[in-house]
Design a protein around this motif. Sequence first.
Motif, PDB file in Angstrom:
ATOM      1  N   GLU A 234      -5.901   4.712  -2.708  1.00 21.64           N
ATOM      2  CA  GLU A 234      -4.616   4.581  -1.874  1.00 21.64           C
ATOM      3  C   GLU A 234      -4.458   6.128  -1.591  1.00 21.64           C
ATOM      4  O   GLU A 234      -3.640   6.493  -0.535  1.00 21.64           O
ATOM      5  N   VAL A 235      -4.312   6.853  -2.518  1.00 20.46           N
ATOM      6  CA  VAL A 235      -4.112   8.275  -2.397  1.00 20.46           C
ATOM      7  C   VAL A 235      -4.754   9.042  -1.489  1.00 20.46           C
ATOM      8  O   VAL A 235      -4.321   9.479  -0.503  1.00 20.46           O
TER       9      VAL A 235
ATOM     10  N   ALA B 263       2.772  11.450  -2.974  1.00 18.30           N
ATOM     11  CA  ALA B 263       1.618  10.714  -2.890  1.00 18.30           C
ATOM     12  C   ALA B 263       1.197  10.126  -4.410  1.00 18.30           C
ATOM     13  O   ALA B 263       1.136   8.723  -4.428  1.00 18.30           O
TER      14      ALA B 263
ATOM     15  N   HIS C 167       0.721  -1.082   0.042  1.00 16.01           N
ATOM     16  CA  HIS C 167      -0.044  -0.090  -0.121  1.00 16.01           C
ATOM     17  C   HIS C 167       0.793   1.051  -0.080  1.00 16.01           C
ATOM     18  O   HIS C 167       1.928   1.293   0.500  1.00 16.01           O
ATOM     19  N   LEU C 168       0.128   2.457  -0.334  1.00 12.94           N
ATOM     20  CA  LEU C 168       0.990   3.714  -0.529  1.00 12.94           C
ATOM     21  C   LEU C 168       1.723   4.174   0.890  1.00 12.94           C
ATOM     22  O   LEU C 168       2.737   4.487   0.923  1.00 12.94           O
TER      23      LEU C 168
ATOM     24  N   TYR D  78      -4.014   7.778   2.162  1.00  7.90           N
ATOM     25  CA  TYR D  78      -2.790   8.344   2.806  1.00  7.90           C
ATOM     26  C   TYR D  78      -3.081   9.964   3.198  1.00  7.90           C
ATOM     27  O   TYR D  78      -2.689  10.400   4.366  1.00  7.90           O
TER      28      TYR D  78
ATOM     29  N   ALA E  64       2.065   6.386  -5.937  1.00  9.61           N
ATOM     30  CA  ALA E  64       1.028   5.340  -6.261  1.00  9.61           C
ATOM     31  C   ALA E  64       1.079   4.802  -7.821  1.00  9.61           C
ATOM     32  O   ALA E  64       0.522   3.856  -8.209  1.00  9.61           O
TER      33      ALA E  64
END
Length: 581
Positions: free
Chosen positions: A541-542, A520, A497-498, A545, A524
């Motif tokens: 994901e972005v 980020a 994962h990020l 985060y 990604a």
Amino acid sequence: MPTALSLQNRSDALDRMSSQVLDVLVIGGGVTGAGAALDAASRGLTAGLLEQRDWASGTSSRASKLVHGGLRYLEMLDFALVREALHERGLLVGRLAPHLVHPVPFLYPIRHRLWERVYIGAGIALYDTLGGLLGRVGGRGVPLHRHLSKRSLRRVAPSLREDAAIGAIRYWDAKVDDARLVQVLVRTAVGHGALAASRTQVTGYLEEDGRVAGVRAVDLETGRELTIRARHVVGATGVWTDHTQELFRAQGLTVRASKGVHIAVPRSAIAGEDGFILRTEKSVLFIIPWPTHWVIGTTDTPWDLAKDHPVASSADVDYLLEHANAVLQRPLTRDDVLGVYTGLRPLLQPVDDGSGSTTKVSREHTVATVRPGLTVIAGGKYTTYRVMARDVVDMALADRAPGEDPAAPVPASLTEELPLVGADGYQVRWNRKAHLAAAHGWTETRVEHLLDRYGSLVDEVLALVDADPDLGRPLEGAPDYLRAEVVYAVTAEGALHLEDVLTRRTRLSYEQADRGTASARAAAQLMAGPLGWDDAQLEREVSSYLARVEAERAAEVMPDDSSAEAARLQAPEIRPFADAS
């Protein structure tokens, strides 16, 4: 890459763990659990390792990032612990992980001309003596201490206030890229035959004739339910030890959590190359130099809330700034704080003295077979992970499973002589850093950064750049890291994962003022191909985060632990956990 923690290797490991009976199954992917998996695998045993989050996502990536003997334990007369830790420091610096563990000088400011120099000087001289023959491996170790006059102190520490000290004692310990060391331990274990999978939650256990015979688990990435059988199960779950024992319906060790908070400030905020060790009313405070920043910590306060997301409150940050500013000419302010990270120390429950303090609890570890087939370990220090791993594997194997020959010898631990991946050849490549820099059009500083992160595994990172020169450019928003490092984190280092990349494979989440948010999306996008993300997953994901960073910032202005935790919990988990029974 035989040690690669790739997505495919993870899937294969889960398949193999589900289709055989392991000799040893370790639960917990921190430094002790990773060390235990390596210890077992290097003895020739079939070993498995499960972690419900990312490798080193708990305490093992959130401490002071020091490999040290514990100077303050000398005052507690805990000579055995200090001697053991200094021996392990010597092994890590000299043989096991010289690419990740590096000597660093510290200044102990002296305020009183006579008695303090004699008292503190004698203690540090003993520290050097205990670390001398024990702490030097293959001709490598740390230099001896020396006394500095006020004039000499001003020269090496120009940021120190005039009234802060009349001199100092300069001594040496070592610093470590802690999260990277754990992932390197896992990779080394895999290279010796261990099967490892992160983001895999243990939800229950198997029992045969009253003995723990394995676990039920869920692959949190796919939802797949797993049954994994093992002759011996080891719990190395740190502050989650009580939870692990409850899950297995066992009782034995009781662990309390102590919160430790660290802040990072820019390298330019404090002049000089040496770190500081400062006495506080509770313990000690370290100011530790890194290439681009200083790490200042730590606090030491009881934590009684949920253990998944410990966070700093405004009071914690103020405490660290106040104690650092007691000796600095230019006071640090909130504007200087690049990032904050918070961890929980697993401390064995002491006899209650009514004070509620955690600062006097010994850091020695304890191992116990809490029910047949289940051995747990708790306490200890990051520095002594190898000893802890050896001890828990020894005790687990002594608890013979049905069908095992009670007279068969237990294979001895080999890890004292076993360099971690990246260690062999590190010095050769360091000697060739000018050639590597010239070949890729980089500065030597860039190559040093890579060598101190990857050691001889830098060859694998350079191979990615050679295959795609675009990966040799700096990562957007993070000039100290290459785009290749993000790809390598996914294809070789187990990042799924990020947040794994921005928090543990790199340190962007706390060493840059934007906490990695400017990098980020670019990171990604680099991860998406190897991990098979579609556009929707990339966006999740972005956004996940960014929400985490926002929640942590909100927590850091809250006045107390409860309100800080409530703010942090506004950011959801990237993967929900399964119900355990």
